[in-house]
Design a protein around this motif. Sequence first.
Motif, PDB file in Angstrom:
ATOM      1  N   MET A   1      73.113 -37.810  -8.813  1.00 22.08           N
ATOM      2  CA  MET A   1      73.059 -36.243  -8.878  1.00 22.08           C
ATOM      3  C   MET A   1      73.606 -36.001  -7.450  1.00 22.08           C
ATOM      4  N   SER A   2      73.307 -36.368  -6.196  1.00 22.65           N
ATOM      5  CA  SER A   2      73.817 -36.124  -5.180  1.00 22.65           C
ATOM      6  C   SER A   2      75.367 -36.172  -5.012  1.00 22.65           C
ATOM      7  N   LEU A   3      75.766 -37.190  -5.489  1.00 25.48           N
ATOM      8  CA  LEU A   3      77.125 -37.413  -5.800  1.00 25.48           C
ATOM      9  C   LEU A   3      77.852 -36.455  -6.747  1.00 25.48           C
ATOM     10  N   LEU A   4      77.155 -36.187  -7.555  1.00 23.37           N
ATOM     11  CA  LEU A   4      77.825 -35.076  -8.829  1.00 23.37           C
ATOM     12  C   LEU A   4      77.903 -33.875  -8.069  1.00 23.37           C
ATOM     13  N   GLN A   5      76.640 -33.366  -7.180  1.00 19.86           N
ATOM     14  CA  GLN A   5      76.832 -31.942  -6.647  1.00 19.86           C
ATOM     15  C   GLN A   5      77.917 -32.012  -5.459  1.00 19.86           C
ATOM     16  N   ASP A   6      77.971 -32.915  -5.049  1.00 21.46           N
ATOM     17  CA  ASP A   6      79.031 -32.975  -3.679  1.00 21.46           C
ATOM     18  C   ASP A   6      80.381 -33.004  -4.348  1.00 21.46           C
TER      19      ASP A   6
ATOM     20  N   ASN B   1      81.894 -28.755  -4.057  1.00 19.86           N
ATOM     21  CA  ASN B   1      82.838 -28.686  -2.767  1.00 19.86           C
ATOM     22  C   ASN B   1      84.017 -28.429  -3.147  1.00 19.86           C
ATOM     23  N   PRO B   2      84.643 -27.031  -2.653  1.00 22.72           N
ATOM     24  CA  PRO B   2      85.660 -26.770  -2.942  1.00 22.72           C
ATOM     25  C   PRO B   2      86.775 -27.446  -2.582  1.00 22.72           C
TER      26      PRO B   2
ATOM     27  N   MET C   1      83.585 -25.592 -10.452  1.00 21.11           N
ATOM     28  CA  MET C   1      84.383 -25.544 -11.782  1.00 21.11           C
ATOM     29  C   MET C   1      84.192 -24.253 -12.627  1.00 21.11           C
ATOM     30  N   ASP C   2      82.660 -24.314 -13.058  1.00 20.11           N
ATOM     31  CA  ASP C   2      82.614 -23.289 -13.915  1.00 20.11           C
ATOM     32  C   ASP C   2      81.338 -22.861 -13.544  1.00 20.11           C
ATOM     33  N   ARG C   3      80.628 -21.604 -14.312  1.00 18.18           N
ATOM     34  CA  ARG C   3      79.325 -21.194 -13.906  1.00 18.18           C
ATOM     35  C   ARG C   3      78.144 -21.901 -14.488  1.00 18.18           C
ATOM     36  N   ALA C   4      78.736 -22.538 -15.440  1.00 14.27           N
ATOM     37  CA  ALA C   4      77.674 -23.789 -16.318  1.00 14.27           C
ATOM     38  C   ALA C   4      77.102 -24.776 -15.564  1.00 14.27           C
ATOM     39  N   ASP C   5      78.082 -25.088 -14.301  1.00 15.74           N
ATOM     40  CA  ASP C   5      77.773 -26.209 -14.001  1.00 15.74           C
ATOM     41  C   ASP C   5      76.546 -26.702 -13.263  1.00 15.74           C
ATOM     42  N   PRO C   6      76.095 -25.617 -12.484  1.00 21.50           N
ATOM     43  CA  PRO C   6      74.603 -25.614 -11.975  1.00 21.50           C
ATOM     44  C   PRO C   6      73.384 -25.870 -13.134  1.00 21.50           C
ATOM     45  N   MET C   7      73.746 -25.299 -14.335  1.00 20.02           N
ATOM     46  CA  MET C   7      73.023 -25.443 -15.453  1.00 20.02           C
ATOM     47  C   MET C   7      73.050 -26.940 -15.965  1.00 20.02           C
ATOM     48  N   ILE C   8      74.201 -27.371 -16.010  1.00 21.42           N
ATOM     49  CA  ILE C   8      74.420 -28.929 -16.419  1.00 21.42           C
ATOM     50  C   ILE C   8      73.627 -29.854 -15.548  1.00 21.42           C
TER      51      ILE C   8
ATOM     52  N   LEU D   1      88.405 -32.998  -7.637  1.00 21.35           N
ATOM     53  CA  LEU D   1      88.042 -32.549  -9.068  1.00 21.35           C
ATOM     54  C   LEU D   1      88.288 -31.142  -9.039  1.00 21.35           C
ATOM     55  N   GLN D   2      87.878 -30.173  -8.163  1.00 21.87           N
ATOM     56  CA  GLN D   2      87.937 -29.217  -7.905  1.00 21.87           C
ATOM     57  C   GLN D   2      89.374 -28.353  -7.837  1.00 21.87           C
ATOM     58  N   ALA D   3      90.244 -29.252  -7.042  1.00 16.70           N
ATOM     59  CA  ALA D   3      91.710 -28.920  -7.014  1.00 16.70           C
ATOM     60  C   ALA D   3      92.402 -29.113  -8.418  1.00 16.70           C
ATOM     61  N   VAL D   4      92.074 -30.133  -9.038  1.00 12.91           N
ATOM     62  CA  VAL D   4      92.810 -30.416 -10.372  1.00 12.91           C
ATOM     63  C   VAL D   4      92.211 -29.401 -11.209  1.00 12.91           C
ATOM     64  N   TRP D   5      90.914 -28.879 -11.141  1.00 14.03           N
ATOM     65  CA  TRP D   5      90.458 -27.981 -12.165  1.00 14.03           C
ATOM     66  C   TRP D   5      91.158 -26.643 -12.016  1.00 14.03           C
TER      67      TRP D   5
END
Length: 190
Positions: free
Chosen positions: A21-26, A30-31, A1-8, A35-39
């Motif tokens: 956490m693993s579910l959120l990272q996946d 994951n391109p 999504m954004d560059r701030a995602d890893p920081m969050i 969620l990535q497609a909607v973004w």
Amino acid sequence: MDRADPMILDALKGILPEQTMSLLQDHLSNPQSVLQAVWQHTATLINKLFSLVYPLVEPLLARLMQALHDSPDVVVLGFALAFFVLVLQIVAWVHRTMMYFTRLAFRLVGWALVFAVLAVVWRRGPEAAVRDVAVFVGKIAGYAAVVKDIWWSEYQKFDAQTKSGGVGGAGAGGQRVPSGGYSRSRNSGW
């Protein structure tokens, strides 16, 4: 999504469980995720809309900026109005907060009184509680009668003084003179 995602995600590591956490990272990294497609679709749509509207709005913005630059009084007035609105919003927020806590306190006191009465009735029994209420009401009625008698005697004293002209004095022709000492004659122009 954004560059701030890893920081969050790094900030959430100590808060969320490992499975979450693993579910959120996946899903976030994951391109191919929905969620990535909607973004990506939303970002593309906003970019196209901005590129379409910007040429139409740019002259208006330029004129507005020039008008604001030419008349700084409007800018100062705008800041003063914005500050006034901000102060009103803060005062309203404080008022709502105080009213909330006041209502909460009165509700707590009310329920505490209800539970105290129930506890007294439970402990002393219904007959003794009714007897106690009757004694209490009788004492309050006696106190109210004494206060009424004092008030009535003072009222009669005041009424007798006003009828005899003792309070405030009487002016010419039986007119009452105000406490300032000045009276208006009947033949004055006002």
